[in-house]
Design a protein around this motif. Structure first.
Motif: not given
Length: 216
Positions: A155-159, A174-191
């Motif tokens: 579980k992580f937040k944007r940033g 490794c890197g700084i994410t622009n999206y939270s884990s909750k967001d990425i669970a929704v958009i993973k695999g999407a264009h």
């Protein structure tokens, strides 16, 4: 110690122990064992020699010390492993005297933010990516897009800082994410153009922008 050296932008990391440095064999069992004065690359042979070299002071023996040296040198920090019982050893090493084994940095100095990301001290989660994303990140030096993400862990937040792993679970960036884990669970695999539709908002097409990413 290697993580701290990375974070404070150190020029030199001294690891002091009860042995003169890294040897070609265990000097207690092999009188002809020679001290290795300089190591340019920590490869499998160096790691094998570390396993054969005893060290009673510190945690993990010589193997752990060489692992620390590998992390530090990969971030541009020179490392010396030496006998801490040598008179005035710190002053002599800082002055450039050849004592112990010196491990040369294997890359140019990384920027502070990159060293901070590599240290792992602030890592919050993990993104598992497909082979196409691995190729894009490592060989084509691109950003990480949602389309290349197969799974998200933690579980992580944007940033926050996240590890990026291949399908086998090996960390490759490794890197700084622009999206939270909750967001990425929704958009993973999407264009990327579908992010706004899926979330109702977007923070850009990149999940991890190239400028905020370090390939291991």
């Amino acid at each position: 110690s290697a993580m701290v050296a990375n974070l404070i932008d150190a020029d030199l990391l001294l690891i002091l122990t009860d042995i003169g440095g890294l040897y070609t064999a265990d000097p207690n069992r092999h009188p002809d064992a020679r001290l290795i004065p300089e190591v340019k690359t920590i490869d499998a042979e160096i790691e094998r020699l570390a396993a054969d070299t005893p060290s009673q002071i510190g945690t993990g023996g010589m193997t752990a010390k060489v692992e620390a040296a590998k992390l530090a040198t990969s971030s541009g920090v020179t490392v010396v492993i030496a006998d801490g019982r040598e008179p005035d050893v710190i002053l002599r090493l800082v002055g450039g005297e050849a004592i112990g084994t010196r491990f040369l940095s294997v890359t140019d100095r990384l920027e502070s933010r990159q060293r901070w990301m590599l240290s792992g001290l602030s890592t919050k989660g993990k993104l598992v990516v497909d082979s196409g994303a691995v190729l894009a990140l490592k060989d084509q030096k691109r950003s990480l897009l949602a389309a290349g993400i197969k799974d998200v862990e933690g579980k992580f937040k944007r940033g926050d800082i996240v590890n990026i792993c291949d399908a086998e679970g090996c960390r490759m960036a490794c890197g700084i994410t622009n999206y939270s884990s909750k967001d990425i669970a929704v958009i993973k695999g999407a264009h990327s153009e579908k992010i706004a539709t899926l979330l109702g908002y977007d923070y850009g097409s990149e999940v991890v922008h190239r400028n905020n990413l370090v390939v291991v």
